[in-house]
Enzyme design. Structure first.
Site, PDB file in Angstrom:
ATOM      1  N   LYS A  22       0.844  -1.209   0.000  1.00 54.28           N
ATOM      2  CA  LYS A  22       0.000   0.000   0.000  1.00 54.28           C
ATOM      3  C   LYS A  22       0.876   1.255   0.000  1.00 54.28           C
ATOM      4  O   LYS A  22       0.668   2.172  -0.795  1.00 54.28           O
ATOM      5  CB  LYS A  22      -0.896   0.006   1.254  1.00 54.28           C
ATOM      6  CG  LYS A  22      -1.518   1.369   1.554  1.00 54.28           C
ATOM      7  CD  LYS A  22      -2.386   1.347   2.789  1.00 54.28           C
ATOM      8  CE  LYS A  22      -1.694   1.576   4.100  1.00 54.28           C
ATOM      9  NZ  LYS A  22      -1.432   2.980   4.478  1.00 54.28           N
ATOM     10  N   ASN A  23       1.855   1.273   0.907  1.00 52.69           N
ATOM     11  CA  ASN A  23       2.610   2.513   1.094  1.00 52.69           C
ATOM     12  C   ASN A  23       3.635   2.771  -0.013  1.00 52.69           C
ATOM     13  O   ASN A  23       4.203   3.861  -0.090  1.00 52.69           O
ATOM     14  CB  ASN A  23       3.283   2.523   2.473  1.00 52.69           C
ATOM     15  CG  ASN A  23       2.240   2.711   3.572  1.00 52.69           C
ATOM     16  OD1 ASN A  23       1.107   3.088   3.292  1.00 52.69           O
ATOM     17  ND2 ASN A  23       2.615   2.426   4.816  1.00 52.69           N
ATOM     18  N   ARG A  92      -4.317  11.080   4.666  1.00 52.75           N
ATOM     19  CA  ARG A  92      -3.286  12.105   4.795  1.00 52.75           C
ATOM     20  C   ARG A  92      -2.260  12.060   3.672  1.00 52.75           C
ATOM     21  O   ARG A  92      -1.683  13.083   3.315  1.00 52.75           O
ATOM     22  CB  ARG A  92      -2.546  11.921   6.114  1.00 52.75           C
ATOM     23  CG  ARG A  92      -3.412  12.011   7.332  1.00 52.75           C
ATOM     24  CD  ARG A  92      -2.553  11.715   8.519  1.00 52.75           C
ATOM     25  NE  ARG A  92      -1.299  12.445   8.351  1.00 52.75           N
ATOM     26  CZ  ARG A  92      -1.107  13.702   8.702  1.00 52.75           C
ATOM     27  NH1 ARG A  92      -2.041  14.360   9.313  1.00 52.75           N
ATOM     28  NH2 ARG A  92       0.044  14.306   8.486  1.00 52.75           N
ATOM     29  N   CYS A 116      -4.322  12.750  13.351  1.00 53.09           N
ATOM     30  CA  CYS A 116      -5.162  11.554  13.262  1.00 53.09           C
ATOM     31  C   CYS A 116      -4.960  10.754  14.537  1.00 53.09           C
ATOM     32  O   CYS A 116      -4.242  11.191  15.440  1.00 53.09           O
ATOM     33  CB  CYS A 116      -4.859  10.743  12.014  1.00 53.09           C
ATOM     34  SG  CYS A 116      -3.298   9.890  12.073  1.00 53.09           S
ATOM     35  N   ARG A 121       1.033  14.579  13.422  1.00 58.45           N
ATOM     36  CA  ARG A 121       1.497  14.389  12.049  1.00 58.45           C
ATOM     37  C   ARG A 121       1.553  15.696  11.236  1.00 58.45           C
ATOM     38  O   ARG A 121       0.856  15.850  10.236  1.00 58.45           O
ATOM     39  CB  ARG A 121       0.650  13.323  11.355  1.00 58.45           C
ATOM     40  CG  ARG A 121       0.618  12.038  12.146  1.00 58.45           C
ATOM     41  CD  ARG A 121      -0.120  10.938  11.453  1.00 58.45           C
ATOM     42  NE  ARG A 121       0.613  10.413  10.316  1.00 58.45           N
ATOM     43  CZ  ARG A 121       0.149   9.451   9.530  1.00 58.45           C
ATOM     44  NH1 ARG A 121      -1.025   8.926   9.754  1.00 58.45           N
ATOM     45  NH2 ARG A 121       0.865   9.007   8.521  1.00 58.45           N
ATOM     46  N   ASP A 326       4.802   0.499  12.102  1.00 52.76           N
ATOM     47  CA  ASP A 326       3.550  -0.100  11.627  1.00 52.76           C
ATOM     48  C   ASP A 326       3.358  -1.534  12.128  1.00 52.76           C
ATOM     49  O   ASP A 326       2.275  -2.101  11.967  1.00 52.76           O
ATOM     50  CB  ASP A 326       3.502  -0.084  10.088  1.00 52.76           C
ATOM     51  CG  ASP A 326       3.339   1.325   9.540  1.00 52.76           C
ATOM     52  OD1 ASP A 326       2.988   2.230  10.314  1.00 52.76           O
ATOM     53  OD2 ASP A 326       3.580   1.520   8.331  1.00 52.76           O
ATOM     54  N   VAL A 348       8.438   6.761  16.897  1.00 52.11           N
ATOM     55  CA  VAL A 348       8.114   7.451  15.638  1.00 52.11           C
ATOM     56  C   VAL A 348       6.862   8.319  15.777  1.00 52.11           C
ATOM     57  O   VAL A 348       6.844   9.475  15.348  1.00 52.11           O
ATOM     58  CB  VAL A 348       7.969   6.436  14.477  1.00 52.11           C
ATOM     59  CG1 VAL A 348       7.614   7.158  13.174  1.00 52.11           C
ATOM     60  CG2 VAL A 348       9.251   5.622  14.306  1.00 52.11           C
ATOM     61  N   ARG A 418      -8.506  -0.269   5.219  1.00 51.36           N
ATOM     62  CA  ARG A 418      -7.655   0.732   4.563  1.00 51.36           C
ATOM     63  C   ARG A 418      -6.322   0.115   4.159  1.00 51.36           C
ATOM     64  O   ARG A 418      -5.708   0.566   3.201  1.00 51.36           O
ATOM     65  CB  ARG A 418      -7.367   1.908   5.509  1.00 51.36           C
ATOM     66  CG  ARG A 418      -8.553   2.802   5.740  1.00 51.36           C
ATOM     67  CD  ARG A 418      -8.169   3.998   6.573  1.00 51.36           C
ATOM     68  NE  ARG A 418      -7.140   4.792   5.911  1.00 51.36           N
ATOM     69  CZ  ARG A 418      -6.542   5.847   6.431  1.00 51.36           C
ATOM     70  NH1 ARG A 418      -6.883   6.243   7.643  1.00 51.36           N
ATOM     71  NH2 ARG A 418      -5.621   6.514   5.767  1.00 51.36           N
TER      72      ARG A 418
END
Ligand code: EPZ
Length: 439
Positions: A22-23, A92, A116, A121, A326, A348, A418
């Protein structure tokens, strides 16, 4: 709103194919704004955030066609330079349109994304980078408006290695004049993949995936008649519609891979991940081995099994190649079942422990102090009604529920959708009892 109903206690067993990242797919799709040439992106996962990106690109004037995991992004005419708030507030990563649009059209207007669930962020590092390349900016009713006749390449040192800022600046630098050097750049594999795609478009990007990225800017990007090495070119790539263009296959999703491996370990299972890349998961595989799992990795697969209770292994999240933020939440679920006590430090994001309170509802012993969680392992967790509050926190609750005794009803599954494609269908193939209900 959908929920998952999970009957826990069944070890995950079998083989499963990992989807595209996804990223990595998000910035690559957005990078097509740098060009009018047709782009074919393969191995794109079918996720909510990806569909949101399609809407974003369409709202700016691109046409999207897709067939399975292959996506074509085509030009229709002039592009808009204003990103709609309705889309940015949902995702975002939409702020990544700023770099390509500013560099190509000399102006862009993007809503400033709000905070969020996992933190504030801010986007100050993105903006500082654009300023360094010569852009001016002002705020107007919640939007940031940036202008630059032509961006000028420069050396930019990032305050911290932000993934999004590195991507935004890399894209912008492709159409700036002269040489841009991004120092203290993020080194995530997704950035290396974006660099590879930009080069397929005709850009000159070196060092993507290392701490120093160098981009030699040019006037335009037009792609080339292209094919993916080691793979027959698609019909689209050969067809008349693609005299010039770019074809690219997205890397496998390391976070989905890590989540499935952690779930296998938590349930005392044994799985093979097909199409996974072990090199992108070194810190996670080391921690899984330290916890007692047997891990074997080869070209395009990772095997994992864990027959006993995991050992307690503390982690500290860090930018790549450190342990990924993540996977902090799924790791916490595994540690809730460990023999012993460990510390989990999140460095992070400032507020990424929302899953901890839900895990406690399932019988876990987790104590939070600032950015550190102290997790005392228990022999078992119990099913309970719980709620997802972000993508990875939601995935962590699935991991815990698969390992727990009894039934868990997990609400707000849209967060999980998502970032994970049909997670329940794929877990069922590994023997899990999990179904989706609409309420
Ligand atoms: C990317 O977000 C990922 N998203 C995130 O994945 C991931 O958690 C994160 O990188 C870290 O690995 C995408 O790739 C679409 P950052 P990004 O800029 O780019 C601070 C998921 O679950 N910061 O590296 O937004 C920021 O607040 C998601 O798939 C500033 O202070 O991450 C954070 O604390 C969630 N100013 C830290 O840096 C800035 O201008 C890292 O953020 C930018 C960031």
């Amino acid at each position: 709103m959908d929920s998952f109903i999970i009957e826990g206690g069944r070890p995950l067993k079998g083989a499963i194919r990992v989807g595209g990242s996804k990223n990595a797919a998000l910035p690559i799709l957005i990078a097509t704004l740098l060009t009018d040439c047709p782009c074919e992106i393969d191995n794109v996962p079918n996720l909510r955030d990806i569909r949101t990106t399609f809407r974003l690109l369409e709202s700016l004037g691109k046409r999207i066609e897709y067939d399975g995991d292959a996506v074509r992004v085509l030009a229709t005419g002039r592009l808009e330079t204003r990103a709609p708030y309705e889309i940015v507030k949902q995702m975002r990563a939409s702020v990544l349109v700023a770099g390509p649009l500013l560099a190509r059209f000399g102006t862009v207007r993007v809503p400033i994304p709000g905070g969020c669930a996992i933190g504030m962020r801010p986007i100050d590092i993105h903006l500082q980078g654009f300023r360094a390349l010569g852009a001016t900016e002002h705020e107007e009713t919640g939007d940031v408006v940036m202008r630059a006749a032509r961006l000028k390449g420069r050396r930019v040192r990032l305050r911290l290695p932000s993934v999004g800022a590195t991507e935004n600046l890399m894209m912008a630098a492709c159409l700036a004049s002269g040489l841009t050097v991004i120092a203290n750049a993020a080194q995530e594999p997704e950035i290396e993949d974006l660099g590879a795609f930009l080069n397929r478009l005709g850009a000159s990007v070196e060092g993507a995936g290392t701490a120093t990225v160098t981009v030699r800017g040019g006037a335009r990007l037009e792609g080339a008649v292209n094919s993916i090495p080691g793979r027959a070119p698609s019909r689209a790539a050969l067809g008349r519609a693609l005299p010039r263009g770019a074809v690219h296959a997205v890397i496998p999703d390391r976070i989905e891979s890590g989540t499935l491996l952690i779930a296998a370990a938590a349930t005392g299972g044994s799985v093979r991940l097909e199409g996974a890349c072990a090199a992108h998961l070194e810190a996670v595989l080391e921690s899984l081995e330290a916890a007692g799992s047997r891990v074997r990795a080869g070209y395009g697969f990772i095997d994992l099994s864990l027959a006993s209770r995991p050992k307690a292994v503390g982690i500290r999240t860090l930018p790549y190649p450190g342990f990924p933020t993540d996977l902090q939440a799924p790791w916490m679920s595994l540690m809730c079942l460990a023999r012993g006590t460990c510390l989990i430090r999140e460095t992070v994001f400032e507020n990424r422990f929302l899953h901890a309170a839900e895990l406690v509802r399932m019988g876990a012993a987790v104590r939070l102090r600032g950015s550190t969680a102290r997790v005392e392992g228990r022999p078992s967790l119990n099913g309970a009604p719980v709620m997802a509050s972000d993508i990875r926190g939601g995935a962590a609750l699935v991991v815990a529920a698969l390992a727990a005794k009894g039934r868990t009803i997990l609400q707000r599954v849209y967060h999980i959708d998502r970032g994970y494609e049909r997670l329940e269908v794929r877990l069922r193939r590994l023997g899990a009892s999990i179904r989706r209900v609409r309420r």
